[in-house]
Design a protein around this motif. Structure first.
Motif, short mmCIF file in Angstrom:
data_model
loop_
_atom_site.label_atom_id
_atom_site.label_comp_id
_atom_site.label_asym_id
_atom_site.label_seq_id
_atom_site.Cartn_x
_atom_site.Cartn_y
_atom_site.Cartn_z
N SER A 94 -9.30 -5.85 3.59
CA SER A 94 -9.78 -6.05 4.84
C SER A 94 -9.30 -5.77 6.19
N ILE A 95 -8.92 -4.78 6.68
CA ILE A 95 -8.31 -4.93 8.43
C ILE A 95 -8.48 -5.79 9.06
N LEU A 96 -7.33 -7.02 9.45
CA LEU A 96 -7.81 -7.96 10.43
C LEU A 96 -7.82 -7.87 12.34
N HIS A 97 -6.28 -6.89 11.46
CA HIS A 97 -5.63 -6.24 13.62
C HIS A 97 -5.05 -5.15 13.13
N ILE A 98 -5.10 -3.93 14.00
CA ILE A 98 -4.36 -2.91 13.59
C ILE A 98 -3.97 -3.02 15.54
N GLN A 99 -2.72 -2.89 15.50
CA GLN A 99 -2.10 -2.92 17.25
C GLN A 99 -0.51 -1.81 17.32
N ALA A 100 -1.22 -0.90 18.54
CA ALA A 100 -0.11 0.51 18.29
C ALA A 100 0.99 0.21 19.30
N VAL A 101 2.16 0.95 18.50
CA VAL A 101 3.35 0.13 19.15
C VAL A 101 4.43 0.73 19.64
N LYS A 102 3.84 2.66 19.43
CA LYS A 102 5.12 3.02 19.72
C LYS A 102 4.31 5.04 19.72
N SER A 103 4.72 5.91 20.13
CA SER A 103 3.59 7.27 19.92
C SER A 103 4.85 7.87 20.82
N TYR A 104 5.68 9.14 19.28
CA TYR A 104 6.46 10.23 19.44
C TYR A 104 6.44 11.23 19.99
N ALA A 105 5.31 11.97 19.50
CA ALA A 105 5.21 13.50 20.15
C ALA A 105 4.19 13.47 19.70
N PRO A 106 3.37 14.60 19.77
CA PRO A 106 2.19 14.28 19.10
C PRO A 106 2.06 14.22 17.35
N HIS A 107 0.90 13.66 17.94
CA HIS A 107 -0.16 12.94 15.98
C HIS A 107 1.39 12.38 15.10
N VAL A 108 2.27 11.38 16.49
CA VAL A 108 3.04 10.76 15.60
C VAL A 108 2.94 9.14 16.28
N HIS A 109 2.49 8.86 15.33
CA HIS A 109 2.08 7.03 16.02
C HIS A 109 2.12 6.10 15.17
N HIS A 110 2.78 5.14 16.03
CA HIS A 110 3.53 4.16 15.36
C HIS A 110 2.52 3.29 14.81
N LEU A 111 1.88 2.26 14.09
CA LEU A 111 0.47 1.30 14.66
C LEU A 111 1.70 0.20 13.55
N VAL A 112 0.91 -1.06 13.65
CA VAL A 112 0.72 -2.49 12.89
C VAL A 112 -0.38 -3.24 12.48
N LEU A 113 -0.13 -3.19 11.29
CA LEU A 113 -1.96 -3.49 10.62
C LEU A 113 -1.68 -4.48 9.93
N ASP A 114 -2.40 -5.65 10.02
CA ASP A 114 -2.78 -7.05 9.03
C ASP A 114 -3.59 -6.69 8.17
N LEU A 115 -3.19 -6.94 7.68
CA LEU A 115 -4.31 -6.80 6.23
C LEU A 115 -4.69 -8.12 5.43
N GLU A 116 -5.49 -8.12 5.18
CA GLU A 116 -5.73 -9.25 4.33
C GLU A 116 -6.65 -8.96 2.62
N CYS A 117 -5.41 -9.21 1.60
CA CYS A 117 -5.74 -8.94 0.64
C CYS A 117 -5.67 -9.79 -0.45
N ARG A 118 -6.88 -10.23 -0.81
CA ARG A 118 -7.46 -11.50 -2.27
C ARG A 118 -8.01 -10.87 -3.32
N PRO A 119 -8.10 -11.79 -4.38
CA PRO A 119 -9.00 -11.26 -5.32
C PRO A 119 -10.17 -11.36 -5.47
N THR A 120 -10.37 -10.66 -6.39
CA THR A 120 -12.11 -10.76 -6.14
C THR A 120 -12.37 -11.54 -7.07
N PRO A 121 -12.54 -12.23 -7.09
CA PRO A 121 -13.08 -13.23 -7.94
C PRO A 121 -14.22 -12.58 -9.63
#
Length: 125
Positions: free
Chosen positions: A96-123
């Protein structure tokens, strides 16, 4: 033909784009959605939702989604995030994605993001 060249056939239901999210939600609630693969566009402007083959007999479609067609995903189905983890670690994972933060945009269609992703084994079920 080598084993890796054998196409993977993943059963799916194809529906109009406008009904895809409703159908996805219904399939998730009924535990019929195959979480190893992503939804994919198929010819005719429809979206194919992967379903678990062993649970197809339990399929009951909601009224608000007009008759989706049975199909299969394209020859090279795209793994979901959880599917990639399962391939690497030999078991299913919940992501599940916990948080997405836009960091930079360089040109049209070039965006850098920081993604906080939680991963857990399925029981095990």
């Amino acid at each position: 033909m080598e084993a890796k060249d054998v196409p993977i056939l993943v059963p799916a239901l194809a529906t109009e784009l406008r009904f895809a999210q409703r159908l996805r939600k219904h399939l998730e609630e009924e535990q019929l959605l195959d979480g190893r693969y992503r939804l994919q566009e198929v010819p005719g402007g429809r979206m194919a939702l992967p379903v678990l083959e062993e649970k197809l007999s339990q399929l009951r479609l909601p009224r608000e989604v007009p008759s989706p067609r049975a199909t299969s995903l394209p020859q090279d189905p795209v793994p979901s995030r959880a599917g990639l983890l399962a391939e690497l670690h030999g078991q299913l994972w919940h992501t599940s994605i916990l948080h997405i933060q836009a960091v930079k945009s360089y040109a049209p269609h070039v965006h850098h993001l920081v993604l906080d992703l939680e991963c857990r084994p399925t029981p095990p079920a």
